[in-house]
Design an enzyme around this catalytic site. Structure first.
Site, PDB file in Angstrom:
ATOM      1  CD  GLU A  61     -22.835  24.734  11.481  1.00 33.14           C
ATOM      2  OE1 GLU A  61     -21.977  24.944  12.355  1.00 33.14           O
ATOM      3  OE2 GLU A  61     -22.627  23.995  10.478  1.00 33.14           O
ATOM      4  CB  ALA A 173     -12.969  -6.923  -2.093  1.00 30.34           C
ATOM      5  CB  ALA A 181      -6.904 -14.048  -4.675  1.00 28.84           C
ATOM      6  CB  ALA A 183      -5.478 -21.927  -4.142  1.00 28.14           C
ATOM      7  CB  SER A 187      -8.725 -11.595  -6.973  1.00 27.95           C
ATOM      8  OG  SER A 187      -8.094 -10.703  -7.875  1.00 27.95           O
ATOM      9  CD  GLU A 294      -9.104   0.479  -3.839  1.00 28.18           C
ATOM     10  OE1 GLU A 294      -8.746  -0.317  -4.728  1.00 28.18           O
ATOM     11  OE2 GLU A 294     -10.021   1.294  -4.011  1.00 28.18           O
ATOM     12  N   GLY A 296      -2.570  -4.836  -1.584  1.00 25.31           N
ATOM     13  CA  GLY A 296      -3.010  -6.142  -1.140  1.00 25.31           C
ATOM     14  C   GLY A 296      -2.856  -6.450   0.345  1.00 25.31           C
ATOM     15  CG  HIS A 298       2.069  -9.190   2.777  1.00 23.49           C
ATOM     16  ND1 HIS A 298       2.537  -9.774   3.930  1.00 23.49           N
ATOM     17  CD2 HIS A 298       1.886 -10.193   1.880  1.00 23.49           C
ATOM     18  CE1 HIS A 298       2.638 -11.088   3.743  1.00 23.49           C
ATOM     19  NE2 HIS A 298       2.258 -11.359   2.508  1.00 23.49           N
TER      20      HIS A 298
END
Length: 369
Positions: A61, A173, A181, A183, A187, A294, A296, A298
């Protein structure tokens, strides 16, 4: 968005609430709802369009009123239109409280607009009441109108607010084949500079960032929000570590006085800890309004499996890593029908964008088929 054109001589063919809903999608999701507003003249002509750009920015508004005043200052015909003959159309009931900005109800009254038409009611606690104040002051108030596009703008936000938890954004990502990443664990960097710059824009708007102890051990992140040249911004999200392991000796986050370590793998335990935190949080208030996950893999999987993620930003690089490490792990999916299905989110630039060589997918949860 450019300033509105001088006052048209014929009514706009578009429904003002459709225009307001479209403008709202230019904003960003998070602790505040997506809201758009349109001011129309006595003949129905659209005089100004505004939207809310995110927490701390002027409400829709106020944005529409600013644009309307600027246009009136440049055009005599528009300046001659009586404000009392104009109508504010807004996707959500104007607020009646003071937070980081003032009450929209008072801004409308100060502008002298004669009518307000709103699509969705917001009558919960101190955040509602704007329509009642306007009506008591003699403004012609219509609403809620049941406008479907306006309701869709805020359905997830209302669910999160009613649940009493933060808005939760997940960050992915990944490579084209879904790996976070290679193997061998390398990463940095899968995605390019443009993706990382956008990720920092998202960090800058949240109250806290959650990562797992595995990410701390592997990447030693700082979890700060940084500008285009890599300098830390003045306001920083609170770092939150989820997991039972201790931080590695010398970890960058160990020096953060505001660090929160939740020794659990359960996202609900994280939410309970954050709810009990005394605050204030980086963007004000006694509780976090916006949380960024973010990873990892798991940690991401746990939040997704718990149904606690409200949007996903998936930054996907044109890169194939083969037998790498997956971006998401631990989802309880055994067959196609059990998959967690997502839908394109049209807000904030659209559901698919190119960022340098990468592709960003902006996704919203949806019901299973």
């Amino acid at each position: 968005m450019s300033l509105p054109q001088p006052c048209p001589t014929t009514p706009s063919p578009a429904e003002p609430l459709d225009l307001a809903a479209a403008a709202a999608l230019e904003g960003v999701r998070g602790a505040n709802p997506l809201v758009g507003a349109v001011i129309s003249g006595p003949d129905g002509a659209v005089l100004a369009v505004g939207h809310h750009r995110g927490r701390g920015a002027p409400h829709a508004e106020a944005d529409a009123l600013t644009r309307w005043r600027a246009a009136r200052a440049q055009d005599r015909a528009l300046a001659a239109v009586d404000p009392a003959a104009c109508t504010m159309h807004v996707t959500l009931e104007p607020c009646d409280h003071t937070g980081t900005t003032g009450p929209c109800s008072l801004a409308i009254l100060d502008a002298g607009l004669g009518a307000v038409r709103y699509a969705v009611a917001d009558a919960t606690g101190a955040e509602g009441g704007g329509a009642a104040r306007l009506a008591r002051a003699g403004v012609r108030v219509t609403g809620p109108t049941g406008h479907a596009a306006s309701a869709a703008l805020t359905d997830r936000w209302r669910h999160v607010r009613d649940a009493g938890r933060p808005w939760v954004t997940a960050h992915l990502a990944q490579s084209l084949d879904g790996q976070a990443a290679a193997a061998d664990g390398t990463s940095r960097w899968i995605t390019g500079p443009a993706s990382r710059a956008h990720a920092h824009e998202v960090r800058a708007r949240v109250d806290a960032i959650v990562v797992g102890t595995g990410t701390v051990a592997a990447d030693d992140p700082r979890l700060t929000a940084r500008d285009a040249v890599g300098a830390d911004l003045t306001v920083q999200p609170v770092p939150v570590i989820q997991g039972r392991r201790d931080l590695p000796a010398g970890a960058a986050l160990a020096d953060r006085a505001d660090l929160i370590h939740v020794r659990s793998h359960d996202p609900h335990a994280v939410l309970a800890t954050l709810a009990a935190h005394p605050g204030p949080w980086p963007h004000g208030g006694s509780r976090p309004g916006h949380l960024l996950i973010e990873g990892g893999p798991h940690v991401l999987g746990a939040w997704l499996a718990a149904g606690l993620v409200d949007e996903v930003f998936a930054y996907t690089a044109p890169l194939l890593l083969g037998p790498g490490l997956p971006a998401v792990a631990g989802l309880p999916v055994g067959t196609l029908a059990e998959g967690l299905r997502w839908a394109p989110d049209p807000s904030e630039g659209g559901p698919v964008r190119t960022l340098g060589d990468d592709v960003l997918f902006h996704l919203a949860p949806t019901a299973k088929d």
